[in-house]
Each structure stands twice: as structure tokens, then as C-alpha cells.
Scaffold this motif. Structure first.
Motif, PDB file in Angstrom:
ATOM      1  N   PRO A 160       0.819  -1.235   0.000  1.00 42.69           N
ATOM      2  CA  PRO A 160       0.000   0.000   0.000  1.00 42.69           C
ATOM      3  C   PRO A 160       0.844   1.272   0.000  1.00 42.69           C
ATOM      4  CG  PRO A 160      -0.873  -1.590   1.554  1.00 42.69           C
ATOM      5  CD  PRO A 160       0.441  -2.132   1.104  1.00 42.69           C
ATOM      6  N   ILE A 161       1.974   1.244   0.722  1.00 40.98           N
ATOM      7  CA  ILE A 161       2.846   2.424   0.750  1.00 40.98           C
ATOM      8  C   ILE A 161       3.476   2.652  -0.611  1.00 40.98           C
ATOM      9  CG2 ILE A 161       4.899   3.441   1.811  1.00 40.98           C
ATOM     10  CD1 ILE A 161       4.271   1.866   4.320  1.00 40.98           C
ATOM     11  N   MET A 162       3.925   1.570  -1.231  1.00 39.40           N
ATOM     12  CA  MET A 162       4.579   1.683  -2.534  1.00 39.40           C
ATOM     13  C   MET A 162       3.615   2.145  -3.618  1.00 39.40           C
ATOM     14  SD  MET A 162       7.731   1.292  -2.272  1.00 39.40           S
ATOM     15  CE  MET A 162       8.002   1.341  -4.041  1.00 39.40           C
ATOM     16  N   ILE A 163       2.342   1.742  -3.495  1.00 41.47           N
ATOM     17  CA  ILE A 163       1.356   2.186  -4.477  1.00 41.47           C
ATOM     18  C   ILE A 163       1.222   3.705  -4.437  1.00 41.47           C
ATOM     19  CG2 ILE A 163      -1.111   2.187  -5.034  1.00 41.47           C
ATOM     20  CD1 ILE A 163      -1.180  -0.749  -4.227  1.00 41.47           C
ATOM     21  N   VAL A 164       1.172   4.243  -3.220  1.00 40.15           N
ATOM     22  CA  VAL A 164       1.070   5.706  -3.059  1.00 40.15           C
ATOM     23  C   VAL A 164       2.316   6.394  -3.626  1.00 40.15           C
ATOM     24  CG1 VAL A 164       0.901   7.600  -1.410  1.00 40.15           C
ATOM     25  CG2 VAL A 164      -0.432   5.516  -1.059  1.00 40.15           C
ATOM     26  N   VAL A 165       3.489   5.842  -3.294  1.00 38.99           N
ATOM     27  CA  VAL A 165       4.750   6.431  -3.755  1.00 38.99           C
ATOM     28  C   VAL A 165       4.843   6.393  -5.276  1.00 38.99           C
ATOM     29  CG1 VAL A 165       7.264   6.172  -3.752  1.00 38.99           C
ATOM     30  CG2 VAL A 165       5.974   5.927  -1.619  1.00 38.99           C
TER      31      VAL A 165
END
Length: 353
Positions: free
Chosen positions: A244-249
């Protein structure tokens, strides 16, 4: 000879830049370097070329530009910008800090041909003239050695094709060559025109760099394939808790890349003009011509350096654009990998074990 002409051009540019501060400093008002610098790098409703004379007898040489304004209460107004010179008003309109406003405070929609707009039209006409001549050269010299303008621009065009487009985009590079060439020469031409005496700072206008960056974003997204979006929403090799963090980044990266293109070009071109004008301003801040040789030497050095920055920024913008497009059109290979070079036509596919 070319180096001598470049140095002479820079020297003349410095002389023209220094002309207006001298006229302003001769007045009873104190010299304001910040106001002078912002006036030179900003847009305007007139094209100021030079200031002749000093003090009250100074003559400002300017080219009035068309004023095109729409007021909901009065409709469309079109007249020469000379009508608003020296604080005058016309048809209920006036200029305040070079912004078109209505005397009664009503809303005004400004569609005027400003200095940057006129410079944009001039550079577009210049590019059409130059590359029409280059195209005629290709037709005339088909199968023979290039000549004239073609011989000058052909190495640059081939460099962009072979070293930028092919290497970063791959086999599909041809469809993007028109945009890459247009972006490169548009930025390069306007960077060089901005160094001419009395010229507009078009490449240092953030609205212009924003349009270029948005065009890059649109072309990148329009060219994207499944592999591009899969990398964003399912980044390979990332543990599921961090996904989920990488998707935002990765999603934010779609917009930060063109944003960096916009800021880089705007900041580098504008900074060069500010540094040169700052060196010139030192003469009037210290009120002594004794510092003129030092400030002129440093200003001339920066101005010559800007000749290199002019083509360097065009190259960087084009290179990064091709990399972003290449990432969007890159195909995903699970079962094989490519070896070999060239433009992709002679690459071999070897099965992975």
C-alpha cells in the motif's frame, strides 16, 4: 570566430541590461535591484528594448503590444498597449504593476499579446522557417551530402534519434521523434533568444515550462501499457505489507516526474538571468564605477556559461522525457531476456531457465 561572436553578443547583452539600471539610478528615487530584476525576467504588456538618456530626459524605446480584454459589463476591447503607457487609462482599463485591471474594480479577462506571447509566436515562426528549409534540403540532397542549414542540424537530429530516442524508448521510438525534436529545438531556440539584448525570458516563464511538462505527462500516460500500471499498483519484489505504501509512492511519482521537468527548466534559466543582473546591480548599489570591471567580468562569464546551459537544459528535458516514455511503453518479459544492441530489430531472445 564563433567564440568571438558569442563573447561580443554577451558583452552587448550586458550593456543593454546595464542601460536601464543606470537610468533608474539617476533619478531621485533609490535604486531597487529586486524590482529591476523582476521587471527584466517577468512578462510585460510592452516590449521594452532600451532606455536612451538619463533622468527626466530619458527616452524609453518600447514596442507597444495589442491589448485584448473582455469585461462582462463592457464586452471585448482591443487596442494598442501604447494607450496605457505612463499610467494612462483607456476604455476604463489601466495597468497596475503590469497587470490589466478595470478602473471601476470589475472583473477583467486578459487575453493580450504580452512580451512572452510575442516571443513565443516569433520563435514558432523562426522554427517553421528553419526546419522548412531543412526539409527542403533533405529533398534536394537526397542520396548526397547535406548542405546549408541541413548540414548544421542533421548531426543534432541524428544524435537525438540514436542517443536519446532509440536507447531510451526502444523499437517504438519513431512515433515519438516529432515531439522529442520539437521539445528540444523549442527549448534550445528560446534559451538562446533569451540571451539576446532586450529579449523575453520565455524559457524562464513557469507557465511555458508547465505546458511542456504537461504535454510530456499526457504523452506518457497515453502511451502506457499494462506493464506500466502493473509496476505502479503491484510493484514486483515488494512485500505485501509494504505494497500500500509503494502504491502511493509510485502513483505520486507519475506527477512528480513532470513537475521536476517544469521546475528544473524554469529555475535554471531564470537563475542565470538573475545572477547576471545581480552582478550589474552591484555597480549601482555601491554607486561606484570602480567595481564595474569586476562585475562585468563575472557577468560576462555567467552569460557565456548560459550558452552552454541553453543546450544542456534542452538536452536534459528531452532525455528525461524519452526515459519516462520508454518506461511507459516497455514490455514485460517473464520467459526471456534480450541480448544485443541496435534499435531492437536485431535483438535475439534467449529462453530463461
Amino acid at each position: 570566430m564563433k567564440r568571438l561572436l558569442s563573447i561580443l553578443l554577451c558583452f552587448v547583452s550586458l550593456s543593454v541590461f546595464a542601460n536601464e539600471p543606470a537610468a533608474e539610478a539617476s533619478k531621485g528615487e533609490g535604486f531597487n535591484p529586486g524590482e529591476m530584476i523582476l521587471e527584466h525576467i517577468g512578462d510585460s504588456h510592452e516590449w521594452h528594448l532600451a532606455t536612451l538618456g538619463e533622468g527626466e530626459h530619458a527616452t524609453h524605446v518600447s514596442v507597444p503590444l495589442p491589448i485584448i480584454a473582455y469585461q462582462p459589463t463592457k464586452g471585448l476591447s482591443m487596442f494598442s498597449g501604447g494607450q496605457l503607457a505612463h499610467g494612462h487609462s483607456h476604455n476604463g482599463l489601466k495597468l497596475e504593476h503590469d497587470k490589466l485591471v478595470a478602473e471601476d474594480g470589475s472583473k477583467v479577462y486578459d487575453f493580450s499579446i504580452t512580451k512572452n506571447t510575442a516571443s513565443l509566436l516569433f520563435s514558432a515562426a523562426l522554427m517553421l522557417f528553419v526546419f522548412t528549409a531543412v526539409a527542403r534540403g533533405y529533398k534536394k540532397n537526397h542520396g548526397r551530402a547535406p548542405s546549408g542549414l541541413q548540414s548544421f542540424f542533421e548531426p543534432v537530429i541524428i544524435f537525438i534519434r540514436d542517443e536519446i530516442a532509440k536507447k531510451n524508448i526502444g523499437p517504438k521510438y519513431e512515433r515519438y521523434m516529432p515531439y522529442l525534436l520539437t521539445a528540444f529545438f523549442f527549448i534550445w531556440f528560446n534559451n538562446l533568444l533569451g540571451l539576446m539584448p532586450g529579449a523575453a525570458n520565455l524559457s524562464g516563464n513557469i507557465a511555458v515550462t508547465m505546458v511542456l511538462a504537461v504535454l510530456t505527462l499526457i504523452i506518457t500516460l497515453a502511451s502506457s501499457n499494462k506493464n506500466y500500471w502493473a509496476h505502479i499498483f503491484a510493484t514486483p519484489g515488494v512485500p505485501k505489507p509494504l505494497l500500500p505504501i509503494m502504491i502511493v509512492v509510485e502513483f505520486l511519482g507519475i506527477f512528480t516526474k513532470p513537475f521536476s521537468l517544469m521546475i528544473r527548466l524554469f529555475a535554471n534559466i531564470t537563475a542565470g538571468h538573475i545572477v547576471v543582473l545581480s552582478f550589474i546591480s552591484l555597480v549601482f548599489i555601491f554607486k561606484s564605477w570602480a567595481v564595474a570591471p569586476v562585475t562585468l567580468a563575472f557577468g560576462l562569464f555567467i552569460n557565456i556559461l548560459e550558452l552552454l546551459v541553453a543546450i544542456l537544459q534542452a538536452f536534459i528535458f528531452t532525455l528525461l522525457t524519452s526515459m519516462y516514455i520508454g518506461g511507459a511503453v516497455e514490455e514485460h518479459h517473464d520467459a526471456d531476456f534480450q541480448i544485443g544492441g541496435g534499435d531492437g530489430a536485431d535483438q535475439a531472445h534467449v529462453p530463461a531457465h
